[in-house]
Design a protein around this motif. Sequence first.
Motif, PDB file in Angstrom:
ATOM      1  N   GLU A  82       3.972   4.513  13.180  1.00  0.00           N
ATOM      2  CA  GLU A  82       3.511   3.403  14.028  1.00  0.00           C
ATOM      3  C   GLU A  82       2.096   2.929  13.685  1.00  0.00           C
ATOM      4  N   SER A  83       1.482   3.533  12.660  1.00  0.00           N
ATOM      5  CA  SER A  83       0.153   3.038  12.285  1.00  0.00           C
ATOM      6  C   SER A  83       0.314   1.699  11.565  1.00  0.00           C
ATOM      7  N   THR A  84      -0.705   0.850  11.649  1.00  0.00           N
ATOM      8  CA  THR A  84      -0.615  -0.485  11.051  1.00  0.00           C
ATOM      9  C   THR A  84      -1.952  -0.877  10.435  1.00  0.00           C
ATOM     10  N   SER A  85      -1.896  -1.844   9.507  1.00  0.00           N
ATOM     11  CA  SER A  85      -3.107  -2.472   8.985  1.00  0.00           C
ATOM     12  C   SER A  85      -2.692  -3.823   8.430  1.00  0.00           C
ATOM     13  N   SER A  86      -3.666  -4.740   8.288  1.00  0.00           N
ATOM     14  CA  SER A  86      -3.351  -6.073   7.762  1.00  0.00           C
ATOM     15  C   SER A  86      -4.622  -6.739   7.247  1.00  0.00           C
ATOM     16  N   GLY A  87      -4.429  -7.806   6.459  1.00  0.00           N
ATOM     17  CA  GLY A  87      -5.605  -8.501   5.925  1.00  0.00           C
ATOM     18  C   GLY A  87      -5.265  -9.536   4.883  1.00  0.00           C
ATOM     19  N   VAL A  88      -6.186  -9.709   3.920  1.00  0.00           N
ATOM     20  CA  VAL A  88      -6.030 -10.688   2.855  1.00  0.00           C
ATOM     21  C   VAL A  88      -6.010  -9.969   1.504  1.00  0.00           C
ATOM     22  N   VAL A  89      -5.847 -10.731   0.427  1.00  0.00           N
ATOM     23  CA  VAL A  89      -5.607 -10.132  -0.890  1.00  0.00           C
ATOM     24  C   VAL A  89      -6.628 -10.626  -1.918  1.00  0.00           C
ATOM     25  N   TYR A  90      -7.195  -9.683  -2.652  1.00  0.00           N
ATOM     26  CA  TYR A  90      -8.041  -9.989  -3.816  1.00  0.00           C
ATOM     27  C   TYR A  90      -7.354  -9.402  -5.042  1.00  0.00           C
ATOM     28  N   THR A  91      -7.798  -9.851  -6.226  1.00  0.00           N
ATOM     29  CA  THR A  91      -7.464  -9.078  -7.418  1.00  0.00           C
ATOM     30  C   THR A  91      -8.783  -8.552  -7.958  1.00  0.00           C
ATOM     31  N   ASP A  92      -8.713  -7.374  -8.544  1.00  0.00           N
ATOM     32  CA  ASP A  92      -9.902  -6.779  -9.157  1.00  0.00           C
ATOM     33  C   ASP A  92      -9.448  -5.686 -10.123  1.00  0.00           C
ATOM     34  N   LYS A  93     -10.405  -5.173 -10.851  1.00  0.00           N
ATOM     35  CA  LYS A  93     -10.147  -4.082 -11.806  1.00  0.00           C
ATOM     36  C   LYS A  93      -9.978  -2.790 -10.999  1.00  0.00           C
ATOM     37  N   VAL A  94      -8.906  -2.043 -11.278  1.00  0.00           N
ATOM     38  CA  VAL A  94      -8.658  -0.773 -10.579  1.00  0.00           C
ATOM     39  C   VAL A  94      -8.372   0.305 -11.609  1.00  0.00           C
ATOM     40  N   THR A  95      -9.094   1.427 -11.497  1.00  0.00           N
ATOM     41  CA  THR A  95      -8.912   2.532 -12.445  1.00  0.00           C
ATOM     42  C   THR A  95      -8.569   3.814 -11.699  1.00  0.00           C
ATOM     43  N   VAL A  96      -7.502   4.477 -12.171  1.00  0.00           N
ATOM     44  CA  VAL A  96      -7.060   5.761 -11.609  1.00  0.00           C
ATOM     45  C   VAL A  96      -6.834   6.719 -12.779  1.00  0.00           C
ATOM     46  N   GLY A  97      -7.487   7.860 -12.756  1.00  0.00           N
ATOM     47  CA  GLY A  97      -7.259   8.858 -13.811  1.00  0.00           C
ATOM     48  C   GLY A  97      -7.508   8.302 -15.202  1.00  0.00           C
ATOM     49  N   GLY A  98      -8.469   7.392 -15.317  1.00  0.00           N
ATOM     50  CA  GLY A  98      -8.823   6.860 -16.637  1.00  0.00           C
ATOM     51  C   GLY A  98      -7.944   5.709 -17.076  1.00  0.00           C
ATOM     52  N   ILE A  99      -6.986   5.310 -16.254  1.00  0.00           N
ATOM     53  CA  ILE A  99      -6.089   4.202 -16.609  1.00  0.00           C
ATOM     54  C   ILE A  99      -6.454   2.988 -15.758  1.00  0.00           C
ATOM     55  N   THR A 100      -6.645   1.855 -16.408  1.00  0.00           N
ATOM     56  CA  THR A 100      -7.130   0.651 -15.734  1.00  0.00           C
ATOM     57  C   THR A 100      -6.074  -0.449 -15.668  1.00  0.00           C
ATOM     58  N   ALA A 101      -5.925  -1.021 -14.470  1.00  0.00           N
ATOM     59  CA  ALA A 101      -5.177  -2.274 -14.306  1.00  0.00           C
ATOM     60  C   ALA A 101      -6.258  -3.336 -14.148  1.00  0.00           C
ATOM     61  N   SER A 102      -6.335  -4.262 -15.061  1.00  0.00           N
ATOM     62  CA  SER A 102      -7.497  -5.170 -15.092  1.00  0.00           C
ATOM     63  C   SER A 102      -7.463  -6.213 -13.980  1.00  0.00           C
ATOM     64  N   SER A 103      -6.254  -6.517 -13.474  1.00  0.00           N
ATOM     65  CA  SER A 103      -6.176  -7.503 -12.398  1.00  0.00           C
ATOM     66  C   SER A 103      -5.182  -7.044 -11.340  1.00  0.00           C
ATOM     67  N   GLN A 104      -5.531  -5.989 -10.657  1.00  0.00           N
ATOM     68  CA  GLN A 104      -4.687  -5.355  -9.643  1.00  0.00           C
ATOM     69  C   GLN A 104      -4.868  -6.053  -8.302  1.00  0.00           C
ATOM     70  N   ALA A 105      -3.769  -6.316  -7.612  1.00  0.00           N
ATOM     71  CA  ALA A 105      -3.869  -6.861  -6.245  1.00  0.00           C
ATOM     72  C   ALA A 105      -4.414  -5.766  -5.334  1.00  0.00           C
ATOM     73  N   VAL A 106      -5.551  -6.037  -4.742  1.00  0.00           N
ATOM     74  CA  VAL A 106      -6.180  -5.117  -3.798  1.00  0.00           C
ATOM     75  C   VAL A 106      -6.101  -5.754  -2.420  1.00  0.00           C
ATOM     76  N   GLU A 107      -5.309  -5.147  -1.559  1.00  0.00           N
ATOM     77  CA  GLU A 107      -5.110  -5.712  -0.225  1.00  0.00           C
ATOM     78  C   GLU A 107      -6.251  -5.221   0.665  1.00  0.00           C
ATOM     79  N   VAL A 108      -7.054  -6.148   1.104  1.00  0.00           N
ATOM     80  CA  VAL A 108      -8.292  -5.862   1.811  1.00  0.00           C
ATOM     81  C   VAL A 108      -8.024  -5.937   3.306  1.00  0.00           C
ATOM     82  N   ALA A 109      -8.313  -4.849   4.031  1.00  0.00           N
ATOM     83  CA  ALA A 109      -7.995  -4.821   5.465  1.00  0.00           C
ATOM     84  C   ALA A 109      -9.013  -5.629   6.271  1.00  0.00           C
TER      85      ALA A 109
END
Length: 330
Positions: A82-109
């Motif tokens: 039953e937890s919730t969150s909402s917002g708008v969307v940006y794209t930005d560079k996202v890196t996890v474990g040394g691997i980068t998605a250069s234009s990842q959708a980042v949903e901003v709460a």
Amino acid sequence: TSGSVATSPIDSSDDAYSIPVSIGTPAQVLNLDLDTGSSDLWVFSSLTTASEVNGQNIYTPSKSSTSKLVSGATWKVKYGDESTSSGVVYTDKVTVGGITASSQAVEVAKTVSASFTSNSDIDGLIGMGFDSLNSAKPSAVPTFFDNIIGNLDSPVFTADLKHNKAGSYDFGVIDSSKYTGSLTYVAVDTDPGYWKFTSSGYGIGSAAFKSTSVVGIADTGTTLLYLDTAIVKAYYATVSGASNSATYGGWVFKCSATLPNFVFGVGSAKITIPGSYINYSPVTTGSSTCFGGLQDSTDIGINIFGDVALKAAFVVFDGSDTPRLGWASK
Ligand SMILES: CSC[C@H](NC(=O)[C@H](Cc1ccccc1)OC(=O)N1CCC(N)CC1)C(=O)N[C@@H](CC1CCCCC1)[C@@H](O)COc1ccncc1
């Protein structure tokens, strides 16, 4: 390419497991809950209602030279708890474990529910389910896994979660030093978007293994193991004094109880969950009554192999054209 990121339980009950994720330029590092049971990457941010932020790290798009607003896009998620969150969307560079998605959708709460506000250990989620679960409107946005899969040496990520200690998520590689024996693969049904598979049965303690099909989802974002009533009742029938408590909303027992192991089948392989993993935690701090790590799935409507089950195994999430799950003991 391939990569690996350490993942740590957020507390002594292994309630959830977080990973450090770098977002933007310069990097802003947030601790996100990698969740195979959902498909939105969303974060606490500078746009989140101030009264709903309580100690979390936030992403500030205006401080990133590579952030871009996705005009007209919004999102809203509601989880099984039953937890919730909402917002708008940006794209930005996202890196996890040394691997980068250069234009990842980042949903901003812009807003989050109370249970998120009260959990300062989680700065957001990184969903690793299938796109059909993504909540962005007017159109779904790709997950991090979608964005990197083409660059991975192998179209997989693996989960090696541990009890009370750091484990790892690997991307693009299956590290055979992290498991014993061999991997057993099982087909995944991607409808409606979970890593849904059929377990081949279960065993309670030293009792005979029961061959029966148990359909469920492999969900890193769910703490406990939720199965059919009959299985759960049979398990707690072996624990003297156990009861299904309306007060606590599930099966409870004396914390001093000795719990039997729980075995689940994957094809011809068997994964053994130590009984100690099913002694999840006291119902309230200091109580001598403990809440079970195995609970009834009736109210959820789907069986969930959550962290209690996953931390007993090494699991391959294979996103190839025929998605499948690989399971091994460790
Ligand atoms: C049986 S779905 C319930 C499940 N949420 C849990 O498992 C939470 C996780 C948590 C949250 C915050 C602190 C500690 C633990 O923990 C508990 O609910 N518990 C642990 C504590 C215990 N006392 C009670 C039981 C759930 O929504 N997962 C989703 C991801 C989850 C959302 C909340 C934040 C953390 C990530 C997701 O994968 C599955 O989404 C759905 C499942 C079924 N239909 C719809 C959505």
